[in-house]
Design an enzyme around this catalytic site. Structure first.
Site, PDB file in Angstrom:
ATOM      1  N   VAL A   1       5.873  -8.484 -10.481  1.00 21.63           N
ATOM      2  CA  VAL A   1       5.291  -7.038 -10.130  1.00 21.63           C
ATOM      3  C   VAL A   1       4.396  -6.759 -11.338  1.00 21.63           C
ATOM      4  CG1 VAL A   1       5.202  -4.616  -9.626  1.00 21.63           C
ATOM      5  CG2 VAL A   1       6.994  -6.287  -8.440  1.00 21.63           C
ATOM      6  N   PRO A   2       3.085  -6.776 -11.157  1.00 18.96           N
ATOM      7  CA  PRO A   2       2.423  -6.561 -12.771  1.00 18.96           C
ATOM      8  C   PRO A   2       2.281  -5.243 -12.956  1.00 18.96           C
ATOM      9  CG  PRO A   2       0.984  -6.746 -10.472  1.00 18.96           C
ATOM     10  CD  PRO A   2       2.283  -7.273 -10.015  1.00 18.96           C
TER      11      PRO A   2
ATOM     12  N   GLU B   1       0.806  -1.216  -0.117  1.00 18.57           N
ATOM     13  CA  GLU B   1      -0.053  -0.122  -0.120  1.00 18.57           C
ATOM     14  C   GLU B   1       0.835   1.225  -0.035  1.00 18.57           C
ATOM     15  OE1 GLU B   1      -3.942  -0.318   2.224  1.00 18.57           O
ATOM     16  OE2 GLU B   1      -2.554   0.977   3.633  1.00 18.57           O
TER      17      GLU B   1
ATOM     18  N   ARG C   1      10.164  -4.724  -8.122  1.00 18.33           N
ATOM     19  CA  ARG C   1      10.642  -5.419  -9.447  1.00 18.33           C
ATOM     20  C   ARG C   1      12.037  -5.657  -9.649  1.00 18.33           C
ATOM     21  NH1 ARG C   1       7.633  -1.723 -12.512  1.00 18.33           N
ATOM     22  NH2 ARG C   1       5.649  -2.819 -12.199  1.00 18.33           N
TER      23      ARG C   1
ATOM     24  N   HIS D   1      -7.014   4.151   4.996  1.00 14.31           N
ATOM     25  CA  HIS D   1      -5.842   3.502   6.234  1.00 14.31           C
ATOM     26  C   HIS D   1      -5.086   4.596   6.749  1.00 14.31           C
ATOM     27  CE1 HIS D   1      -6.361  -0.614   4.813  1.00 14.31           C
ATOM     28  NE2 HIS D   1      -7.164  -0.405   5.339  1.00 14.31           N
TER      29      HIS D   1
ATOM     30  N   ALA E   1      14.194  -6.027  -7.329  1.00  9.05           N
ATOM     31  CA  ALA E   1      14.846  -7.058  -6.531  1.00  9.05           C
ATOM     32  C   ALA E   1      14.517  -8.397  -6.817  1.00  9.05           C
ATOM     33  CB  ALA E   1      14.307  -6.687  -4.946  1.00  9.05           C
ATOM     34  N   GLY E   2      13.479  -8.501  -7.876  1.00  7.93           N
ATOM     35  CA  GLY E   2      13.438  -9.822  -8.257  1.00  7.93           C
ATOM     36  C   GLY E   2      11.815 -10.340  -8.113  1.00  7.93           C
TER      37      GLY E   2
END
Ligand code: ACO
Ligand code: LMR
Length: 613
Positions: A300-301, A232, A294, A274, A296-297
């Protein structure tokens, strides 16, 4: 005992703190469709009331114990490792700390929103130092598929079945938001074999456990083949995941998306629902975090829209590698529908056990005989009018309801020496409460006292209708050895007439169209008083007889109404109701006087002499 990477399994039992009847039932319904052998709730902790609470266990009802305090519950159920804490934000800190202080309790789910951040930090530090876990605050909780559900997690049972949460899949999921957790259960079920475990850590800035805590548990859990996460905007929690990825601590495929990418189109930093969902620096934006993940591997879409597809791609890859298999669906027990819901949807009907035709309290206002109470008051119907509606289901003319009110006033009391008053006084002096003393007095109403009204109405009507002359009637009753009901009085007689009877007769002569039965009764009285001065028409007799004259004078009553009043015995009710007024007065009088009765004086009692041999 559950291993620490697994907070809950099919045997886990919890305490639910707070009397949250719906959440409690939802947990047990989940158990049912998971075919758990024992309920996931061992006991309820309700500071307001100890005892038991009835719940459905499938189609049957079972009882859950309820304790006032956490230590009491722990003492009775030492195996319980989890507390689902529904305490309000005001008391959640104290109750969570108390739960953490119990050696057996390893996990506390804190549902309340609005817990002060300082207190959250203390709870978190305490739990961490003890090697325990907090889920929340400000969370719906979490769920282990086929095993254990915290409170309301995953919403309706229909949603749970849709999301196949009644059995484990292969995905470990964690998010901040409870709403997103419910959504994710669906997405995961549609793109893979389903969820093993899903947790929402809660939307506060300082949650008791963070995203990485749960990801590392999933990493250690051999049942979980892949991990999915929804981060988030706001905070730096996701960078811990980045570090863990870079350090090679996360070896299972991780599909993650940080929501709130739209915040960049807004001119200033905005808080998204929140407390923690607000980017106070560039690093805290969703875009920055997605990019870091992303790099870091992580998988991620491009946007949330293809989040499910990415989960599907990873799942298919794992399947091709033989690391996961599609699940053979078990048979899911059909969910019993709550009776109220089934009624509301017109699916079931059942015969009622009671019938009521005099009043109705289902609407906004109670109806007496179909008439709203406020109208009864506006129309000044009085207690006589209310009796008309509730006893006879008729709107009586005012002269008739006034007669009823006169009866009630007249029979309200006849001094302390009569049976009912005497009994009520004795009971009160013996220390009984008002209602018991009243009941004690009322129970003496019977054929020799106060309860002759119906019998008098019935007997005089029978005699007159069957054409007996007053003389024949008196002789007939004498022949049968029966005292004529409504005739005779212990202290009143022709020389000392009963004023009450005179008042009633005076009213009837003035207002009733007919007093035929009264005239017949007075002829009977002529004969009986000629025998003995106390065989007068007494107050019971006068009321019963005049009531039938009233009904015959009043066009709202039919001949059948009269028959049914006589047959069912309505009229002793007038004496019971009116005399209650006086009885309550006597009881209160004794209570004010603090009268105490231990024994009757012995000279008040006749004893049997010992027989001489
Ligand atoms: N009809 C005909 N004869 C009667 C009646 C009666 N209702 N009541 C009493 N008698 C006769 C008795 O047969 C007896 O005759 P005897 O002297 O020839 O043997 C004589 O009168 C005295 O009888 P007791 O039973 O001693 O009369 P007591 O004065 O004790 O009874 C009572 C009063 C209980 C009210 C009685 O008259 C009676 O049973 N009446 C019928 C029931 C009734 O109306 N109860 C309501 C009373 S009012 C009230 O409670 C508010
Ligand atoms: C009453 O109304 O209680 C009485 O008439 C009975 C009685 O014995 O006086």
């Amino acid at each position: 005992m559950t291993e620490r990477y697994k907070l809950f399994d099919k045997k886990t039992q919890a305490f639910v703190y707070g009397y949250q009847v719906n959440a409690i039932q939802r947990m047990l319904d989940f158990d049912y469709i998971c075919k758990r052998e024992t309920p996931s709730i061992a006991a309820i902790i309700n500071p307001g009331r100890a005892g038991i609470h009835k719940v459905f266990w499938g189609t049957e009802e079972i009882l859950l114990p309820m304790y006032r305090t956490i230590p009491e519950a722990v003492a009775e159920h030492p195996h319980v490792e989890v507390m689902v804490n529904f305490a309000s934000y005001r008391s959640t800190f104290e109750t969570t700390m108390e739960a953490l202080g119990q050696p057996g309790i390893k996990t506390v789910a804190v549902i309340a929103e609005g817990v002060p951040e300082r207190k959250s930090k203390i709870m978190t530090a305490t739990a961490r130092n003890m090697g325990k876990t907090i889920i929340g605050p400000a969370t719906v909780g979490g769920l282990v598929a086929g095993a254990f559900r915290i409170g309301n997690t995953a919403g309706t049972l229909e949603n749970i079945v849709e999301s196949k949460l009644y059995r484990p899949g292969c995905v470990g999921f964690v998010s901040k938001s409870g709403g997103m957790l419910n959504e994710a259960f669906n997405i995961v079920a549609r793109h893979s074999s389903g969820t093993v475990e899903g947790v929402a850590i809660g939307g506060d800035r300082y949650p008791g456990s963070n995203l990485l805590d749960h990801i590392m548990r999933y990493e250690a859990n051999p049942e979980i083949a892949m991990i999915a996460c929804l981060g988030e905007v706001g905070g730096t929690d996701e960078y811990r995941i980045v570090e863990a990825l870079e350090e090679g601590k996360i070896t299972k495929p991780l599909v993650i998306w940080v929501t709130g990418t739209c915040s960049k189109v807004l001119p200033t930093s905005v808080q998204f629902g929140h407390a923690g969902a607000r980017a106070d620096s560039d690093q805290e934006t969703a875009d920055a975090k997605n990019q870091a993940l992303r790099d870091a591997g992580a998988v991620v879409p491009v946007s949330f829209d293809d989040y499910g597809d990415k989960i599907g791609e990873v799942y298919e890859r794992l399947k091709a590698e033989g690391r996961v298999k599609d699940v053979v669906e078990p048979e899911v027990p059909s969910i019993p529908m709550d009776y109220n819901k089934a009624v509301a949807s017109g699916l079931v009907r059942k015969p009622t056990t009671l019938i009521c035709t005099i009043s109705d309290d289902r609407g906004e206002e109670v109806l007496y005989g179909g008439k709203p109470l406020s109208k009864v008051i506006d129309d000044e119907m009085g207690i006589g009018g209310v009796i008309g509606l509730l006893w006879f289901k008729k709107e009586l003319p005012s002269w008739a309801s006034e007669f009823i009110e006169m009866v009630l006033q007249i029979v309200a009391d006849h001094g302390p020496a009569v049976s009912a008053a005497h009994n009520a006084i004795v009971a009160s002096c013996a220390g009984k409460d008002l209602i018991s003393s009243l009941a004690c007095g009322l129970l003496t109403i019977g054929p020799r006292f106060g309860g002759a009204i119906d019998d008098a109405a019935r007997e005089f009507k029978r005699a007159r209708d069957s054409g007996l002359t007053p003389e024949q009637f008196v002789n007939e009753m004498k022949g049968k050895g029966i005292n004529i009901p409504g005739i005779g009085h212990r202290i009143k007689n022709v020389k000392n007439p009963d004023k009450r009877v005179e008042l009633l007769i005076g009213y009837a002569r003035e207002h009733f169209e007919t007093t035929d039965l009264l005239d017949y009764a007075l002829q009977v009285e002529q004969i009986t008083t000629a025998k003995k001065g106390n065989l007068i028409l007494n107050v019971d007799g006068c009321i019963g007889i005049l009531f039938l004259d009233l009904m015959n004078s009043c066009e709202v009553f039919t001949e059948e109404d009269v028959e049914s009043v006589v047959e069912l015995g309505y009229l002793n009710g007038l004496f019971a109701l009116g005399r209650s007024i006086g009885l309550i007065g006597h009881i209160l009088d004794q209570k004010r006087l603090q009268s105490r009765l231990y024994r009757h004086p012995q000279d008040d009692i006749a004893y049997m002499l010992p027989s001489r041999k």
